[in-house]
Enzyme design. Structure first.
Site, PDB file in Angstrom:
ATOM      1  CB  SER A  42      12.700  -9.700  -6.783  1.00  0.00           C
ATOM      2  OG  SER A  42      13.350  -9.191  -5.640  1.00  0.00           O
ATOM      3  N   GLY A  43      14.917 -11.828  -6.652  1.00  0.00           N
ATOM      4  CA  GLY A  43      16.148 -12.351  -6.059  1.00  0.00           C
ATOM      5  C   GLY A  43      17.071 -11.287  -5.538  1.00  0.00           C
ATOM      6  CB  ILE A  77      12.492  -7.730 -20.182  1.00  0.00           C
ATOM      7  CG1 ILE A  77      13.553  -7.229 -19.207  1.00  0.00           C
ATOM      8  CG2 ILE A  77      11.100  -7.452 -19.672  1.00  0.00           C
ATOM      9  CD1 ILE A  77      13.569  -5.714 -19.110  1.00  0.00           C
ATOM     10  CG  ASN A  96       3.911   0.418   2.030  1.00  0.00           C
ATOM     11  OD1 ASN A  96       3.490  -0.503   1.342  1.00  0.00           O
ATOM     12  ND2 ASN A  96       4.997   1.106   1.727  1.00  0.00           N
ATOM     13  N   GLY A  97       3.022  -2.672   3.449  1.00  0.00           N
ATOM     14  CA  GLY A  97       3.893  -3.825   3.431  1.00  0.00           C
ATOM     15  C   GLY A  97       3.170  -5.112   3.748  1.00  0.00           C
ATOM     16  CD  GLU A  98       1.384  -8.232   2.106  1.00  0.00           C
ATOM     17  OE1 GLU A  98       0.830  -8.704   3.124  1.00  0.00           O
ATOM     18  OE2 GLU A  98       0.773  -7.901   1.075  1.00  0.00           O
ATOM     19  CB  ILE A 130      -1.573  -8.723  -0.991  1.00  0.00           C
ATOM     20  CG1 ILE A 130      -1.053  -7.585  -1.890  1.00  0.00           C
ATOM     21  CG2 ILE A 130      -0.766 -10.006  -1.200  1.00  0.00           C
ATOM     22  CD1 ILE A 130      -1.064  -7.900  -3.361  1.00  0.00           C
ATOM     23  CB  CYS A 167      -0.898   0.011   1.239  1.00  0.00           C
ATOM     24  SG  CYS A 167      -1.790  -1.533   1.510  1.00  0.00           S
ATOM     25  NE  ARG A 204      -6.694  -4.126   1.723  1.00  0.00           N
ATOM     26  CZ  ARG A 204      -7.654  -5.007   1.914  1.00  0.00           C
ATOM     27  NH1 ARG A 204      -8.918  -4.655   1.718  1.00  0.00           N
ATOM     28  NH2 ARG A 204      -7.371  -6.230   2.315  1.00  0.00           N
TER      29      ARG A 204
END
Length: 633
Positions: free
Chosen positions: A365-366, A293, A76-78, A53, A2, A50
C-alpha cells in the site's frame, strides 16, 4: 503476518487454563487462518495464529522455541531484512534450523538483547519469554504498523493480544470505560496510543518496548526509536532530493517483495500508490497484480486514474464497483475494530482488501505519503495561518480574532470564501490549539455540549488537546511544518490510518505492507527542507517532483480525492432512522456520558438540512455500536 495472545504471571508460576488461551486465540483466527499453536508452562501461556507468508513449511510454526529451550516467542509481522540479519548472526556462530524471520528474532535476542530491534527493518509486534533471565520482552515496530494491546491485572497477571477482542475473553478483565479515552475519541475519531477504550487495557506505543521481570511489581514501556526533523543542506533542490529519494524508495519496496505467496498492490490512482506500483513494475518479471475499487457516483470514483497507471505499467488490474450506499458494513465495523473508530473510509478500505484477497495474500500500500511529505490540506492551511500567528503576538491575536471567531456564524452551506469562522478561531490559537482544531471531529467549541455534566466532571479538567500538545511541544523539529508532520506521525498515522488498514486487511487474512514507512526512508524524508514540500496549493512537491519520470502530470498534480463516503446524504436518507435510533438507544442513555437532548438536536439539525453534522453523527453511531460489541454500558 499473524496474531498473538498470552498471559504472564509476574509474581510466580501459577498455571493457566489452555481452554482460555484457545478462546483468546480463536477470537483472532482471521489474522492467521493457516495454522495455530499454544505454549503453556508454569506462569506463562501463549497462543498464536499464523498467516504463512515466508517459509510455508511447518518449521515456521509458532509459538517457537530456540534449540536451548530457554526462549519462546510469538510474533506478528515481518522482518524484511531478516536474511541480512541472519547472515550477520551466522558469522557470529549462530546456526539456524528454519528459514523464518521468527527464528532470526530469537537468535538476535540471544546475541544483542533488546538492541536487536535496532537491526530489524519491518513491521512487528513481539512477545518473547527469556526463561533464563526470567524476563518478558514486548516490542512494537517504530511506526505502529502492527498492534499490541496489554492489560496489567491487579493479581499480577499481564495479558496481551493483537486485538482487544481477545482480552475480552478474560472473565475478570475490568470493563470500565476510560472517560479520557472517550474524550479523545470524540476529538480525534480514534483513541490515540497508549490509551484504549478500557481503563484496564493499554496499547504499547509505536517505537516502544517493555521489559517485565518476574517478581517485579510493575513494568513500564520506553521508546527505542524516534525521528528527528533536521534539514540536510545538501538537499537544496528538487533534483538533489530525487537523486537520494528514488534509490531509498526502491530499496524499501524491494525488501517488501520477498514472499512465498502471491503478491500485489493497492492502486487508488493517487501519487503514493502509483509510486509503489511504478517501482514494483521495474523490479518484477511478471505483471504487478493491482486492485482498485470504484463508485458509480463520479464524485467519488478514481478508477480512471488508477487505470491510467495500470495501463502505463501493464499491470494485471482488477477493479470492482462498490455501491456508495454500502452501509450494511456499519455494524460489522464495530466488531472489526473493537474500540470506537470513526474513520468512515474504513468501509471502502475493507472492500478493496476483500477484492485483493481473492487473488493474493500480500498487498503493498501507499499509506504514509501524506504524513511524510505534507500532503494534507491542513498542512498547507496550518503553514499559512502560522505565518499570520508569527507576525502577531498571542496577547493581541487571542482577544481580536477570538472575538471574531465567536461572533462570525458557522456557514456550512456557504461558499468556502465565506466560511471564515474556523480561520478566525485558528489565528487566535497557539500552534497546538490551531492544529487540534483542524483535526478534530468535534472541536473544543462544540464537543463539551455532547456530554452530560456528570461526565464532564469525571474528566477533572482533562481535554483531548493535551495529547497533541504533548507531542507538538516536545517535537524534535526546526520548522513549524515539520512539527505538524511529526504530530501526525505520532498520532493520526498509527491511531487512524494504520489501524484502519491493519484491521481491514487482517479481517480477510491479507497482509498489507507499507514500504513508505520503512524507517530508513522515514528518517530520510525528515531531512528534506520544508520549503521543498509546499508550493502554493500543492503539497508533497519534493515527492511529486521526484516521481515525474514515473507518473503522469495529471496523476501527480490533480486534487486529492481519497476514499469518500456519502455520510451527509446517508443520514438524511437510508440511515436517517438508524442514526435517530442510535442517539436514543438505551446503550448511550445508560452510559450517563451524554446530553441526550443535544444528541437529538444534532440529528434534527442535520436531517432538516440546517447543518451538516455527518462527521459527529458517524462518530456517535460507531461509539454506540462499539459499546454493544464490548458488552459494556
Amino acid at each position: 503476518m499473524c496474531g498473538l495472545v498470552g498471559i504472564f504471571d509476574t509474581r510466580g508460576t501459577r498455571s493457566f487454563d489452555r481452554g482460555q488461551i484457545l478462546r483468546m486465540n480463536d477470537r483472532i483466527a482471521h489474522r492467521g487462518p493457516d495454522d495455530f499453536g499454544t505454549h503453556l508452562e508454569p506462569g506463562l501461556a501463549l497462543g498464536h495464529r499464523r498467516l504463512a507468508i515466508i517459509d510455508l513449511s511447518p518449521a515456521g510454526h509458532q509459538p517457537m522455541e530456540n534449540d536451548a529451550g530457554d526462549l519462546v516467542i510469538v510474533f506478528n509481522g515481518e522482518i524484511f531484512n531478516f536474511m541480512e540479519v541472519r547472515a550477520e548472526l551466522e558469522a557470529l556462530g549462530h546456526r539456524f534450523r528454519t528459514h523464518s524471520d521468527t527464528e532470526v528474532i530469537l537468535h538476535g535476542w540471544t546475541e544483542w538483547g533488546e538492541k536487536c530491534l535496532d537491526r530489524f527493518r519491518g513491521m512487528f509486534a513481539i512477545v518473547l519469554w527469556d526463561r533464563k533471565q526470567e524476563v518478558l520482552f514486548l516490542a512494537r515496530d517504530r511506526l505502529g504498523i502492527k498492534p499490541l494491546y496489554y492489560a496489567q491485572m491487579a493479581d499480577g497477571r499481564i495479558a496481551f493480544a493483537s486485538e482487544l477482542k481477545s482480552l475480552l475473553e478474560i472473565p475478570d478483565l475490568p470493563r470500565d470505560l476510560d472517560p479520557m479515552a472517550v474524550e479523545d475519541y470524540f476529538a480525534y475519531g480514534y483513541i490515540p496510543d497508549p490509551k484504549s477504550i478500557l481503563k484496564s487495557v493499554r496499547k504499547l506505543a509505536p517505537g516502544h518496548l517493555m521489559l517485565q521481570r518476574r517478581g517485579a511489581s510493575h513494568a513500564t514501556s520506553r521508546p527505542y526509536w524516534d525521528v528527528t526533523y533536521k534539514a540536510d543542506p545538501r538537499l537544496n533542490s528538487h533534483e538533489a532530493v530525487k537523486e537520494a529519494l528514488i534509490p531509498l524508495l526502491q530499496d524499501a519496496i524491494r525488501l517488501r517483495l520477498v514472499s512465498d505467496v502471491p503478491l500485489g498492490a493497492f492502486l487508488s490512482g493517487g501519487v503514493d500508490s502509483g509510486a509503489v506500483v511504478a517501482m514494483m513494475a521495474g523490479m518484477m518479471s511478471d505483471p504487478v497484480n493491482t486492485y482498485a475499487i470504484g463508485f458509480e457516483h463520479r464524485d467519488y470514483d478514481e478508477r480512471r486514474y488508477a487505470q491510467e497507471v495500470a495501463d502505463r505499467y501493464h499491470t494485471r488490474h482488477t477493479t470492482r464497483v462498490v455501491n456508495p450506499d454500502d452501509f450494511d458494513l456499519v455494524d460489522h465495523l464495530a466488531a472489526l475494530y473493537d474500540e470506537p473508530f470513526a474513520d468512515s473510509s474504513a468501509m471502502p478500505t475493507y472492500r478493496v482488501c476483500g477484492l485483493a484477497r481473492e487473488h493474493v495474500t500480500v498487498a503493498l500500500s501507499g499509506d504514509g505519503g501524506d504524513e511524510l511529505f505534507a500532503g494534507y490540506r491542513r498542512h498547507r492551511w496550518h503553514s499559512y495561518e502560522q505565518g499570520v500567528r508569527d507576525r502577531l503576538p498571542l496577547w493581541l491575536r487571542r482577544p481580536v480574532f477570538g472575538t471574531l471567531g465567536k461572533l462570525y456564524p458557522k456557514l456550512d452551506w456557504a461558499p468556502k470564501v465565506l466560511r471564515a469562522k474556523t480561520t478566525f478561531e485558528s489565528i487566535s490559537y497557539t500552534a497546538a490549539e490551531a492544529y487540534f482544531n483542524s483535526v478534530s471531529v468535534l472541536p473544543n467549541r462544540t464537543r463539551p455540549k455532547l456530554f452530560s455534566s456528570a461526565f464532564r466532571s469525571s474528566l477533572q479538567g482533562y481535554n483531548a488537546l493535551s495529547v497533541l500538545r504533548g507531542v507538538m511541544d516536545n517535537a524534535p523539529v526546526e520548522h513549524e511544518l515539520s512539527r505538524v508532520q511529526y504530530a501526525d506521525l505520532k498520532t493520526y498515522l498509527p491511531g487512524d490510518i494504520l489501524t484502519k488498514v491493519d484491521r481491514a486487511s487482517m479481517a480477510h487474512g491479507l497482509e498489507a505492507r507499507v514500504p513508505l514507512l520503512d524507517h530508513k526512508f522515514v528518517e530520510f524524508t525528515a531531512t528534506i527542507p520544508p520549503e521543498l514540500l509546499l508550493d502554493g496549493r500543492q503539497g508533497k512537491m519534493a515527492f511529486k517532483k521526484s516521481l515525474e519520470p514515473y507518473l503522469s502530470h495529471e496523476t501527480l498534480y490533480r486534487d486529492k480525492m481519497g476514499f469518500a463516503v456519502p455520510l451527509e446524504s446517508w443520514f438524511r436518507g437510508p440511515l436517517k432512522d438508524k442514526i435517530r435510533q442510535a442517539v436514543q438507544s438505551p446503550v448511550l442513555a445508560d452510559s450517563g456520558f451524554f446530553d441526550q437532548r443535544y444528541l437529538t438536536r444534532l440529528v434534527d439539525e442535520h436531517q432538516s438540512g440546517r447543518s451538516n453534522h455527518s462527521a459527529s453523527l458517524w462518530a456517535i453511531l460507531m461509539f454506540q455500536s462499539s459499546l454493544k460489541h464490548l458488552r459494556v454500558g
